[in-house]
Design a protein around this motif. Structure first.
Motif, mmCIF file in Angstrom:
data_model
loop_
_atom_site.group_PDB
_atom_site.id
_atom_site.type_symbol
_atom_site.label_atom_id
_atom_site.label_comp_id
_atom_site.label_asym_id
_atom_site.label_seq_id
_atom_site.Cartn_x
_atom_site.Cartn_y
_atom_site.Cartn_z
ATOM 1 N N ARG A 64 68.752 16.480 77.796
ATOM 2 C CA ARG A 64 68.115 15.610 76.796
ATOM 3 C C ARG A 64 66.829 15.027 77.354
ATOM 4 N NH1 ARG A 64 70.486 11.050 74.883
ATOM 5 N NH2 ARG A 64 72.070 10.677 76.479
ATOM 6 N N TYR A 65 66.831 14.720 78.649
ATOM 7 C CA TYR A 65 65.655 14.176 79.323
ATOM 8 C C TYR A 65 65.955 14.112 80.816
ATOM 9 C CZ TYR A 65 68.553 9.973 79.096
ATOM 10 O OH TYR A 65 69.589 9.096 79.193
ATOM 11 N N ILE A 66 64.913 13.840 81.605
ATOM 12 C CA ILE A 66 65.065 13.542 83.025
ATOM 13 C C ILE A 66 64.628 12.091 83.221
ATOM 14 C CG2 ILE A 66 64.472 14.176 85.394
ATOM 15 C CD1 ILE A 66 63.548 16.909 84.323
ATOM 16 N N MET A 67 65.479 11.289 83.841
ATOM 17 C CA MET A 67 65.129 9.902 84.119
ATOM 18 C C MET A 67 64.386 9.828 85.450
ATOM 19 S SD MET A 67 65.604 6.879 85.855
ATOM 20 C CE MET A 67 66.903 7.408 86.957
ATOM 21 N N TRP A 68 63.241 9.107 85.470
ATOM 22 C CA TRP A 68 62.499 8.880 86.713
ATOM 23 C C TRP A 68 62.620 7.401 87.056
ATOM 24 C CZ3 TRP A 68 58.001 12.073 88.733
ATOM 25 C CH2 TRP A 68 57.443 11.500 89.881
ATOM 26 N N GLY A 69 63.124 7.111 88.255
ATOM 27 C CA GLY A 69 63.243 5.726 88.678
ATOM 28 C C GLY A 69 62.927 5.573 90.150
ATOM 29 N N ALA A 70 62.956 4.335 90.630
ATOM 30 C CA ALA A 70 62.802 3.938 92.037
ATOM 31 C C ALA A 70 61.370 3.944 92.545
ATOM 32 C CB ALA A 70 63.671 4.803 92.950
ATOM 33 N N THR A 71 60.514 4.828 92.049
ATOM 34 C CA THR A 71 59.109 4.863 92.450
ATOM 35 C C THR A 71 58.246 5.062 91.214
ATOM 36 O OG1 THR A 71 59.231 7.251 92.827
ATOM 37 C CG2 THR A 71 59.585 5.825 94.741
ATOM 38 N N PRO A 72 56.958 4.707 91.284
ATOM 39 C CA PRO A 72 56.088 4.912 90.119
ATOM 40 C C PRO A 72 56.000 6.384 89.725
ATOM 41 C CG PRO A 72 55.061 3.431 91.709
ATOM 42 C CD PRO A 72 56.277 3.994 92.380
ATOM 43 N N VAL A 73 55.899 6.626 88.431
ATOM 44 C CA VAL A 73 55.800 7.988 87.913
ATOM 45 C C VAL A 73 54.482 8.620 88.348
ATOM 46 C CG1 VAL A 73 55.486 9.343 85.810
ATOM 47 C CG2 VAL A 73 57.310 7.631 85.944
ATOM 48 N N THR A 74 54.545 9.863 88.799
ATOM 49 C CA THR A 74 53.346 10.651 89.080
ATOM 50 C C THR A 74 53.137 11.573 87.892
ATOM 51 O OG1 THR A 74 53.845 10.580 91.452
ATOM 52 C CG2 THR A 74 52.231 12.215 90.706
ATOM 53 N N ALA A 75 52.142 11.245 87.076
ATOM 54 C CA ALA A 75 51.970 11.954 85.800
ATOM 55 C C ALA A 75 51.740 13.445 85.990
ATOM 56 C CB ALA A 75 50.813 11.329 85.023
ATOM 57 N N SER A 76 51.019 13.827 87.038
ATOM 58 C CA SER A 76 50.737 15.253 87.242
ATOM 59 C C SER A 76 52.021 16.037 87.463
ATOM 60 C CB SER A 76 49.789 15.441 88.428
ATOM 61 O OG SER A 76 50.367 14.917 89.623
ATOM 62 N N ILE A 77 52.990 15.438 88.159
ATOM 63 C CA ILE A 77 54.267 16.115 88.411
ATOM 64 C C ILE A 77 55.073 16.232 87.124
ATOM 65 C CG2 ILE A 77 56.495 15.912 89.595
ATOM 66 C CD1 ILE A 77 55.003 14.670 91.953
ATOM 67 N N THR A 78 55.160 15.135 86.365
ATOM 68 C CA THR A 78 55.930 15.188 85.119
ATOM 69 C C THR A 78 55.312 16.177 84.138
ATOM 70 O OG1 THR A 78 54.698 13.303 84.216
ATOM 71 C CG2 THR A 78 56.763 12.833 85.371
ATOM 72 N N ASP A 79 54.002 16.223 84.102
ATOM 73 C CA ASP A 79 53.330 17.157 83.189
ATOM 74 C C ASP A 79 53.664 18.599 83.534
ATOM 75 O OD1 ASP A 79 52.207 15.056 81.856
ATOM 76 O OD2 ASP A 79 50.235 15.221 82.783
ATOM 77 N N ILE A 80 53.689 18.916 84.826
ATOM 78 C CA ILE A 80 54.004 20.280 85.252
ATOM 79 C C ILE A 80 55.416 20.657 84.837
ATOM 80 C CG2 ILE A 80 54.443 21.736 87.275
ATOM 81 C CD1 ILE A 80 52.124 20.262 88.672
ATOM 82 N N VAL A 81 56.372 19.764 85.082
ATOM 83 C CA VAL A 81 57.766 20.060 84.757
ATOM 84 C C VAL A 81 57.949 20.232 83.255
ATOM 85 C CG1 VAL A 81 60.127 19.155 84.793
ATOM 86 C CG2 VAL A 81 58.669 18.925 86.814
ATOM 87 N N THR A 82 57.355 19.344 82.474
ATOM 88 C CA THR A 82 57.506 19.437 81.021
ATOM 89 C C THR A 82 56.863 20.709 80.493
ATOM 90 O OG1 THR A 82 57.567 17.029 80.803
ATOM 91 C CG2 THR A 82 57.017 18.293 78.832
ATOM 92 N N ARG A 83 55.722 21.061 81.045
ATOM 93 C CA ARG A 83 55.041 22.288 80.603
ATOM 94 C C ARG A 83 55.878 23.519 80.936
ATOM 95 N NH1 ARG A 83 52.013 25.318 83.720
ATOM 96 N NH2 ARG A 83 51.541 23.602 85.155
ATOM 97 N N ARG A 84 56.535 23.508 82.099
ATOM 98 C CA ARG A 84 57.281 24.679 82.539
ATOM 99 C C ARG A 84 58.680 24.758 81.935
ATOM 100 N NH1 ARG A 84 57.089 25.333 88.922
ATOM 101 N NH2 ARG A 84 57.996 27.366 88.337
ATOM 102 N N THR A 85 59.253 23.612 81.517
ATOM 103 C CA THR A 85 60.640 23.612 81.055
ATOM 104 C C THR A 85 60.826 23.106 79.628
ATOM 105 O OG1 THR A 85 61.107 21.353 81.811
ATOM 106 C CG2 THR A 85 61.367 23.139 83.427
ATOM 107 N N GLY A 86 59.845 22.350 79.135
ATOM 108 C CA GLY A 86 59.985 21.737 77.823
ATOM 109 C C GLY A 86 60.798 20.457 77.837
#
Length: 488
Positions: free
Chosen positions: A260-282
């Motif tokens: 349903r989603y991936i939760m990111w916690g404990a450290t600030p989000v790195t947008a470039s990393i999240t963008d890559i994962v979403t682009r590659r996996t949806g």
């Protein structure tokens, strides 16, 4: 990190079929545990702990790797009305000694030789005999102490964060509601359960009745394999996990459509990393924000999450922003220290003398700097406290500095953090030496005394450490002079 071949990933999973049974509460490798089995094992372990003097109002040290027995031990301790002191398996001898001296547990349980060196440890490698029937009664006085986790301070050794059954139950309810977890969800935990995020995820999954897989250690191939095989619906991630997903060369070969989603916690989000994962996996992301002292502060909505904010305060948590100069409450968009209060707030610290500086008229001072915008979105901009966050773990500069000062050739030193794409932040030590000493020698010195995540990634020889007349280190000056990101 070990690897798993694609051939291995195609093998039939011996837990499939029986782990889809509605009674399954926990899965570890090829073994499934029902809720009744966990309870019987906890009752059996509780009997043994009671024989070692554990009773209501006492504390038990727990230092364990990721394994089902960790969950059983926590439940056993709670059955007796005692509280559990969670020790990181990464701790070294001096760190464990400090934790035990601070919390005074009457017993110890785990699988780690470092704890066994300090206490008569009940070893989790020994078989646990299940206790038939209900066993010792579970006591859940909301005001009774339930859990102690460790949070690094800026001026000394780690502090113990005390949670009651009431505050922990409130945190679990906040996490359940924020992530919209239900018994239909299937989650897996790869982060250390001794960390607040790990124990929160485990406790919430068990409370909700979700299907939970516990992993021995983080392995990116196993993680992806089990998302596909177990049809995991919610993945929990911190910076190293997110980066490993983004960099996986065969990511597209895994079926991650159950998420349903991936939760990111404990450290600030790195947008470039999240963008890559979403682009590659949806698959999209849900950023969240919390602390050991108040585990769930803010979370993004499941639908319409934004990566530029940690979300809105969750229902039941109050957030205010106060001026760093005057302490006055600021209006919307005013930048200052973030302060919070809720039923999930800790009962306080050990040692007790750390408490006065932690609170402002009943509000917990997070030490984080940011603002609430007109629409209630919370944004973090800085940290007024000096803790360094490595893989979600807090590192106190003073603790690392005290080890470095123990080297005969170190005349002065100061430790600070810089951004790092793999770990959130990297630990950097600026050192003034009387005679030449190698970087490897100083890094090894810290590694021998402290947990591996506290080890500096770089040693910077400097002519002097910038300080105020009072002697306080000007870490911001060090960051400006030497603090380039570690990947540059």
């Amino acid at each position: 990190m070990s690897s798993t071949t694609r051939e291995e990933a195609q093998l039939p999973d011996p837990t499939i079929g029986r782990t889809r049974n509605a009674t399954t509460a926990l899965v570890f490798e090829d073994r499934a545990y029902s809720r009744a089995e966990l309870d019987a094992l906890a009752s059996g372990l509780a009997v043994r702990l009671a024989g070692r003097g554990v009773e209501a109002g006492t504390r038990v040290a727990l230092m364990s790797s990721n394994r089902p027995e960790f969950v059983v031990a926590v439940q056993a301790i709670w059955k007796l009305g005692a509280s559990v002191v969670l020790l990181s398996p990464a701790y070294k001898l001096d760190e464990v000694a400090h934790a035990l001296e601070l919390t005074c547990p009457v017993a110890a349980v785990g699988d780690h030789p470092v704890l066994a060196a300090h206490a008569d440890m009940l070893n989790l490698d020994e078989p646990i005999t299940p206790e038939s029937g209900e066993g010792p009664g579970i006591r859940h006085d909301p005001g009774a102490e339930a859990l102690l986790v460790f949070s690094s301070g800026t001026t000394g050794l780690p502090k113990a964060v005390r949670h009651t059954h009431g505050s922990l139950a409130a945190a679990v309810a906040h996490w359940r509601d924020a992530l919209q977890l239900t018994p239909a969800d299937r989650v897996q935990v790869l982060t250390p359960p001794s960390h607040i995020l790990g124990i929160l995820n485990i406790a919430t999954a068990l409370e909700v009745g979700a299907w939970l897989r516990l992993h021995r250690r983080f392995d990116i191939d196993l993680m992806l394999r089990h998302i596909e095989r177990d049809r995991i619906t919610v993945e929990m991630a911190v910076a190293p996990i997110a980066l490993a997903i983004a960099q996986h060369p065969d990511l597209e070969s895994y079926d991650l459509s159950s998420l349903r989603y991936i939760m990111w916690g404990a450290t600030p989000v790195t947008a470039s990393i999240t963008d890559i994962v979403t682009r590659r996996t949806g698959v999209g992301w849900v950023p969240a924000y919390g602390a050991s002292e108040l585990p769930v502060i803010a979370c993004n909505p499941i639908d319409g999450a934004r990566l530029d904010s940690v979300g809105r305060p969750v229902p039941g948590v109050s957030v205010r922003v106060v001026s760093l100069d005057t302490g006055e409450i600021l209006p919307a968009s005013g930048v200052g220290e973030i302060q919070v209060r809720a039923e999930s707030l800790m009962a306080g610290y050990l040692p007790a003398d750390a408490n006065p500086d932690a609170f402002d008229d009943g509000w917990y001072r997070t030490g984080d700097v940011g603002y609430l915008d007109e629409d209630g979105w919370l944004r973090l901009t800085d940290r007024s406290k000096e803790m360094i966050k490595v893989k979600g773990f807090q590192v106190a500069p003073a603790e690392v500095e005290s080890v470095l000062h123990g080297h005969p050739d170190v005349a002065d030193c100061a430790v600070f953090g810089v951004p790092d794409p793999a770990t959130g932040e990297a630990v950097i030590a600026a050192v003034v030496t009387g005679t030449p000493v190698t970087e490897a020698e100083l890094i090894a010195l810290v590694g021998d005394r402290l947990a591996s995540y506290k080890r500096p990634s770089r040693i910077l020889p400097v002519p002097e450490i910038p300080r105020l007349p009072s002697g306080k280190v000007l870490r911001r000056v060090l960051k400006e002079r030497y603090g380039r990101p570690s990947d540059e």
